[in-house]
Write an enzyme that holds these catalytic residues in place. Structure first.
Site, PDB file in Angstrom:
ATOM      1  N   HIS A  58       0.759  -1.139  -0.045  1.00 12.83           N
ATOM      2  CA  HIS A  58       0.381   0.283  -0.370  1.00 12.83           C
ATOM      3  C   HIS A  58       0.851   1.208   0.116  1.00 12.83           C
ATOM      4  CE1 HIS A  58       0.587  -0.716   4.334  1.00 12.83           C
ATOM      5  NE2 HIS A  58      -0.442   1.033   4.309  1.00 12.83           N
ATOM      6  N   HIS A  60       1.810   3.670   1.903  1.00 14.92           N
ATOM      7  CA  HIS A  60       2.080   4.776   3.461  1.00 14.92           C
ATOM      8  C   HIS A  60       3.155   4.867   2.549  1.00 14.92           C
ATOM      9  CE1 HIS A  60      -2.146   4.142   5.614  1.00 14.92           C
ATOM     10  NE2 HIS A  60      -2.477   5.146   4.727  1.00 14.92           N
ATOM     11  N   ASP A  62       5.850   5.215   5.360  1.00 12.43           N
ATOM     12  CA  ASP A  62       6.471   4.149   5.830  1.00 12.43           C
ATOM     13  C   ASP A  62       6.813   2.000   5.242  1.00 12.43           C
ATOM     14  OD1 ASP A  62       4.208   3.235   7.191  1.00 12.43           O
ATOM     15  OD2 ASP A  62       4.679   2.543   8.474  1.00 12.43           O
ATOM     16  N   HIS A  63       6.072   2.445   4.155  1.00 10.78           N
ATOM     17  CA  HIS A  63       5.887   0.948   3.122  1.00 10.78           C
ATOM     18  C   HIS A  63       7.205   1.324   2.167  1.00 10.78           C
ATOM     19  CE1 HIS A  63       3.901  -0.888   5.613  1.00 10.78           C
ATOM     20  NE2 HIS A  63       3.399   0.218   6.638  1.00 10.78           N
ATOM     21  N   HIS A 116      -6.961  -0.582   5.384  1.00  9.45           N
ATOM     22  CA  HIS A 116      -6.394   0.669   6.321  1.00  9.45           C
ATOM     23  C   HIS A 116      -5.868   1.389   5.993  1.00  9.45           C
ATOM     24  CE1 HIS A 116      -3.214   1.350   8.756  1.00  9.45           C
ATOM     25  NE2 HIS A 116      -2.338   1.432   7.251  1.00  9.45           N
ATOM     26  N   ASP A 135      -0.039  -4.111   6.899  1.00  3.92           N
ATOM     27  CA  ASP A 135      -1.419  -3.683   7.828  1.00  3.92           C
ATOM     28  C   ASP A 135      -2.790  -3.910   7.649  1.00  3.92           C
ATOM     29  OD1 ASP A 135       1.451  -2.425   8.205  1.00  3.92           O
ATOM     30  OD2 ASP A 135       0.401  -0.044   8.281  1.00  3.92           O
ATOM     31  N   HIS A 173       4.278  -4.657  11.071  1.00  8.44           N
ATOM     32  CA  HIS A 173       4.723  -4.139  12.241  1.00  8.44           C
ATOM     33  C   HIS A 173       4.760  -4.686  12.988  1.00  8.44           C
ATOM     34  CE1 HIS A 173       4.120  -0.155  10.812  1.00  8.44           C
ATOM     35  NE2 HIS A 173       3.374  -0.409  10.343  1.00  8.44           N
TER      36      HIS A 173
END
Length: 257
Positions: A58, A60, A62-63, A116, A135, A173
């Protein structure tokens, strides 16, 4: 004799995970999600591996933040959801729900697991008994609903729950200890959950990751997969609600935990 794929759980940032998938026969390597370049490059260099593919779950930051640097360093090709292509790094291969492709000699099945985010996908490798869920389904939890609805997330989790129980769940995570503390508030009479909470505490004391986890373990202990459980429903006073409504209440309580 063909050797099985090697899958490495790689801590990134403060609490993210990326995953290296390596075929020891061909020498090819893929990466699932790229939270940062530095830790991933160090792990590749330590093993003497290149990087052929990056699979994104996805959009975001932090990915995806490490994609540009890794692509430049290794020439890796990038795969992600066609539905999310407008907000992902440039894709070499755009995939969609129900599609399949071959990665490192293994079939990969693409699953839409929106909730998410809308457009979030998971990658299921049946030959390796592995699903990369980021996530969506997480160890003892699920991702916060930033874009999707509880009904969407419940449908996504239900699809993942139907995979073979021996499937290992590679989520995005290290939230498992806090997820366990919450799970005990909605499923307090579950002895398997109490055992897992103790195992998690022991692992984290040693600095060991709690990811991956088996789907069988999640089915027995993760409250976000257990909206149909009679004890949880009784605890919540929701004996007559449908499963999606029970899930929504569990997610609401987690958001306020």
């Amino acid at each position: 004799m063909t050797m099985p794929l090697e899958i490495i759980t790689l801590p990134c940032l403060s609490d993210n995970y990326a995953f290296l998938i390596h075929n020891p026969d061909s020498g090819e390597t893929a990466l699932v999600d790229a939270p940062e370049a530095g830790a991933i490059k160090a792990a590749l260099e330590e093993r003497g591996w290149g990087l052929d593919w990056i699979l994104l779950t996805h959009h975001h930051w932090d990915h995806v933040d490490g994609v540009a640097e890794l692509r430049e360093a290794y020439g890796a090709k990038v795969t992600g959801a066609e539905a999310d292509a407008h907000r992902l790094p440039d894709l070499d291969l755009a995939v969609k729900d129900g599609g399949t492709f071959t990665l490192l000699g293994e079939e990969v099945q693409v699953m839409d697991v929106s909730g998410h985010t809308v457009g979030h996908i998971a990658y299921y490798l049946p030959g390796a008994d592995a699903v990369f869920t980021a996530d969506s389904l997480m160890a003892l939890g699920c991702g916060r609903l930033f874009e999707g609805t509880p009904q969407q997330m419940w449908a996504s989790l239900s699809r993942l729950a139907a995979l073979p129980p021996q499937t290992m769940v590679y989520s995005g995570h290290e939230y498992t200890q806090s997820n366990g503390a919450f799970a005990a508030t909605v499923d307090p009479g579950n002895p398997a959950l109490q055992d897992r909470i103790r195992d998690i505490a022991s692992a984290r004391e040693k600095g060991d990751p709690t990811v991956p986890s088996s789907l069988q373990l999640e089915l027995g202990t993760n409250p976000f997969l257990r909206a149909g459980d009679s004890a949880i429903r009784a605890h919540l006073g929701m004996e007559d609600a449908d499963d999606a409504e029970v899930f929504a209440e569990i997610r609401r309580r987690k958001d306020n935990f």
